[in-house]
Design a protein around this motif. Structure first.
Motif, PDB file in Angstrom:
ATOM      1  N   PHE A   2       0.698  -0.985  -0.104  1.00  0.00           N
ATOM      2  CA  PHE A   2      -0.301  -0.141  -0.174  1.00  0.00           C
ATOM      3  C   PHE A   2       0.764   1.207  -0.045  1.00  0.00           C
ATOM      4  O   PHE A   2       0.518   2.515   0.186  1.00  0.00           O
ATOM      5  CB  PHE A   2      -0.864   0.064   1.122  1.00  0.00           C
ATOM      6  N   SER A   3       1.838   1.340  -0.653  1.00  0.00           N
ATOM      7  CA  SER A   3       3.038   2.139  -0.137  1.00  0.00           C
ATOM      8  C   SER A   3       2.772   3.336  -0.932  1.00  0.00           C
ATOM      9  O   SER A   3       2.302   2.919  -2.793  1.00  0.00           O
ATOM     10  CB  SER A   3       4.428   1.910  -0.133  1.00  0.00           C
ATOM     11  N   PHE A   4       2.648   4.872  -0.992  1.00  0.00           N
ATOM     12  CA  PHE A   4       2.112   5.585  -1.156  1.00  0.00           C
ATOM     13  C   PHE A   4       3.428   6.289  -2.295  1.00  0.00           C
ATOM     14  O   PHE A   4       3.411   7.696  -2.639  1.00  0.00           O
ATOM     15  CB  PHE A   4       1.418   6.489  -0.979  1.00  0.00           C
ATOM     16  N   GLY A   5       4.555   5.618  -1.917  1.00  0.00           N
ATOM     17  CA  GLY A   5       5.876   6.178  -1.976  1.00  0.00           C
ATOM     18  C   GLY A   5       6.376   7.902  -1.689  1.00  0.00           C
ATOM     19  O   GLY A   5       5.694   8.250  -1.719  1.00  0.00           O
ATOM     20  N   TYR A   6       7.602   7.323  -2.158  1.00  0.00           N
ATOM     21  CA  TYR A   6       8.588   9.047  -1.032  1.00  0.00           C
ATOM     22  C   TYR A   6       8.141   9.698  -2.128  1.00  0.00           C
ATOM     23  O   TYR A   6       8.369  11.319  -1.766  1.00  0.00           O
ATOM     24  CB  TYR A   6       9.720   8.797  -0.771  1.00  0.00           C
ATOM     25  N   SER A   7       8.516   9.552  -3.164  1.00  0.00           N
ATOM     26  CA  SER A   7       8.550  10.207  -4.420  1.00  0.00           C
ATOM     27  C   SER A   7       7.119  11.644  -4.749  1.00  0.00           C
ATOM     28  O   SER A   7       7.399  12.516  -5.138  1.00  0.00           O
ATOM     29  CB  SER A   7       8.895   9.878  -5.321  1.00  0.00           C
ATOM     30  N   LYS A   8       6.649  10.883  -4.344  1.00  0.00           N
ATOM     31  CA  LYS A   8       4.979  11.443  -4.821  1.00  0.00           C
ATOM     32  C   LYS A   8       5.362  13.445  -3.644  1.00  0.00           C
ATOM     33  O   LYS A   8       4.823  13.152  -3.846  1.00  0.00           O
ATOM     34  CB  LYS A   8       3.940  10.536  -4.147  1.00  0.00           C
ATOM     35  N   LEU A   9       5.757  12.724  -2.126  1.00  0.00           N
ATOM     36  CA  LEU A   9       5.985  12.922  -1.498  1.00  0.00           C
ATOM     37  C   LEU A   9       6.833  14.317  -1.570  1.00  0.00           C
ATOM     38  O   LEU A   9       7.057  15.928  -0.611  1.00  0.00           O
ATOM     39  CB  LEU A   9       5.619  12.950  -0.282  1.00  0.00           C
ATOM     40  N   SER A  10       8.082  13.583  -2.351  1.00  0.00           N
ATOM     41  CA  SER A  10       9.337  14.829  -2.375  1.00  0.00           C
ATOM     42  C   SER A  10      10.578  15.417  -3.520  1.00  0.00           C
ATOM     43  O   SER A  10      11.503  15.647  -3.200  1.00  0.00           O
ATOM     44  CB  SER A  10      10.245  13.716  -1.366  1.00  0.00           C
ATOM     45  N   LEU A  19       5.536  17.665   2.157  1.00  0.00           N
ATOM     46  CA  LEU A  19       4.585  16.642   3.184  1.00  0.00           C
ATOM     47  C   LEU A  19       3.472  17.659   4.024  1.00  0.00           C
ATOM     48  O   LEU A  19       2.020  17.293   3.507  1.00  0.00           O
ATOM     49  CB  LEU A  19       4.795  15.784   4.506  1.00  0.00           C
ATOM     50  N   ARG A  20       3.841  18.905   4.157  1.00  0.00           N
ATOM     51  CA  ARG A  20       2.934  20.195   4.706  1.00  0.00           C
ATOM     52  C   ARG A  20       2.152  20.416   3.507  1.00  0.00           C
ATOM     53  O   ARG A  20       0.756  20.323   3.746  1.00  0.00           O
ATOM     54  CB  ARG A  20       3.443  21.208   5.013  1.00  0.00           C
ATOM     55  N   GLU A  21       2.288  20.072   2.253  1.00  0.00           N
ATOM     56  CA  GLU A  21       1.399  20.136   1.362  1.00  0.00           C
ATOM     57  C   GLU A  21       0.502  18.780   0.778  1.00  0.00           C
ATOM     58  O   GLU A  21      -0.741  19.968   0.536  1.00  0.00           O
ATOM     59  CB  GLU A  21       2.245  21.017  -0.123  1.00  0.00           C
ATOM     60  N   ALA A  22       1.121  18.686   1.219  1.00  0.00           N
ATOM     61  CA  ALA A  22      -0.165  17.156   0.350  1.00  0.00           C
ATOM     62  C   ALA A  22      -0.925  17.110   1.234  1.00  0.00           C
ATOM     63  O   ALA A  22      -2.302  16.986   1.823  1.00  0.00           O
ATOM     64  CB  ALA A  22       0.834  15.837   0.447  1.00  0.00           C
ATOM     65  N   ARG A  90      -1.403   3.104  10.394  1.00  0.00           N
ATOM     66  CA  ARG A  90      -0.284   1.878   9.841  1.00  0.00           C
ATOM     67  C   ARG A  90       0.304   3.180   8.788  1.00  0.00           C
ATOM     68  O   ARG A  90       1.340   2.896   8.896  1.00  0.00           O
ATOM     69  CB  ARG A  90      -0.591   0.574   9.803  1.00  0.00           C
ATOM     70  N   ILE A  91      -0.825   2.818   7.160  1.00  0.00           N
ATOM     71  CA  ILE A  91       0.448   2.589   6.232  1.00  0.00           C
ATOM     72  C   ILE A  91       0.758   4.638   6.358  1.00  0.00           C
ATOM     73  O   ILE A  91       1.783   4.624   6.192  1.00  0.00           O
ATOM     74  CB  ILE A  91      -0.726   2.417   5.189  1.00  0.00           C
ATOM     75  N   LEU A  92      -0.514   5.201   6.557  1.00  0.00           N
ATOM     76  CA  LEU A  92       0.109   6.793   6.133  1.00  0.00           C
ATOM     77  C   LEU A  92       0.731   6.910   7.108  1.00  0.00           C
ATOM     78  O   LEU A  92       2.119   7.298   6.999  1.00  0.00           O
ATOM     79  CB  LEU A  92      -0.837   7.274   6.292  1.00  0.00           C
ATOM     80  N   PHE A  93       1.127   6.692   8.705  1.00  0.00           N
ATOM     81  CA  PHE A  93       2.048   7.358   9.997  1.00  0.00           C
ATOM     82  C   PHE A  93       3.396   6.525   9.819  1.00  0.00           C
ATOM     83  O   PHE A  93       4.318   7.387  10.041  1.00  0.00           O
ATOM     84  CB  PHE A  93       1.022   7.302  11.459  1.00  0.00           C
ATOM     85  N   GLY A  94       3.710   4.769   8.765  1.00  0.00           N
ATOM     86  CA  GLY A  94       4.299   4.353   9.551  1.00  0.00           C
ATOM     87  C   GLY A  94       5.296   5.546   7.841  1.00  0.00           C
ATOM     88  O   GLY A  94       6.502   5.496   8.404  1.00  0.00           O
ATOM     89  N   GLU A  95       5.037   5.446   7.220  1.00  0.00           N
ATOM     90  CA  GLU A  95       5.953   6.415   5.721  1.00  0.00           C
ATOM     91  C   GLU A  95       5.849   7.016   6.273  1.00  0.00           C
ATOM     92  O   GLU A  95       7.163   7.751   6.141  1.00  0.00           O
ATOM     93  CB  GLU A  95       5.153   5.771   4.864  1.00  0.00           C
ATOM     94  N   ILE A  96       5.237   8.363   7.279  1.00  0.00           N
ATOM     95  CA  ILE A  96       5.730   9.222   7.431  1.00  0.00           C
ATOM     96  C   ILE A  96       7.476   9.466   8.413  1.00  0.00           C
ATOM     97  O   ILE A  96       7.784   9.921   7.899  1.00  0.00           O
ATOM     98  CB  ILE A  96       4.794  10.600   7.676  1.00  0.00           C
ATOM     99  N   SER A  97       6.859   8.372   9.454  1.00  0.00           N
ATOM    100  CA  SER A  97       7.748   8.401  10.500  1.00  0.00           C
ATOM    101  C   SER A  97       9.172   7.834  10.046  1.00  0.00           C
ATOM    102  O   SER A  97       9.911   8.058  10.599  1.00  0.00           O
ATOM    103  CB  SER A  97       7.213   7.715  11.777  1.00  0.00           C
TER     104      SER A  97
END
Length: 118
Positions: A2-10, A19-22, A90-97
């Protein structure tokens, strides 16, 4: 996965700015509540599979709000809704953290600082 991938945010920005923008694009909005539990579950699963961080954050906000509203009435969320909430967290917070290198327990304070968690 379910990873939304770091590249979408960075892409092109620091991760925190992206992250703030998304997440602020979620703008405190919640997803539409569907009374039919089966249809709601299907819709929420689609949101999880979308890998869209703003939509996933709206999902978390929606389920938090619903849980608070029910608690005020002395009731609880359905188990299926709680399961979706836990999965989305778990998905959202896990990736961000993981990307930020902070523990999940520190994440709500971080998001509050970004004015994203309401």
């Amino acid at each position: 996965d379910f990873s939304f991938g770091y590249s979408k945010l960075s892409e092109g920005n620091s991760f925190t700015d992206a992250l703030r923008e998304a997440l602020s694009s979620a703008g405190g909005e919640r997803l539409e509540w569907i009374d039919n539990a089966h249809l709601r579950g299907k819709y929420f699963q689609e949101v999880l599979l979308s890998c869209d961080p703003a939509q996933m954050f709206r999902l978390v906000q929606t389920l938090y709000h619903r849980a608070q509203m029910l608690a005020e009435r002395g009731k609880k969320n359905l188990m299926a809704d709680e399961a979706i909430l836990k999965k989305a967290e778990r998905i959202l917070f896990g990736e961000i953290s993981e990307v930020l290198g902070i523990g999940r327990e520190e994440l709500p304070a971080f998001l509050e600082e970004l004015s994203c968690l309401r």
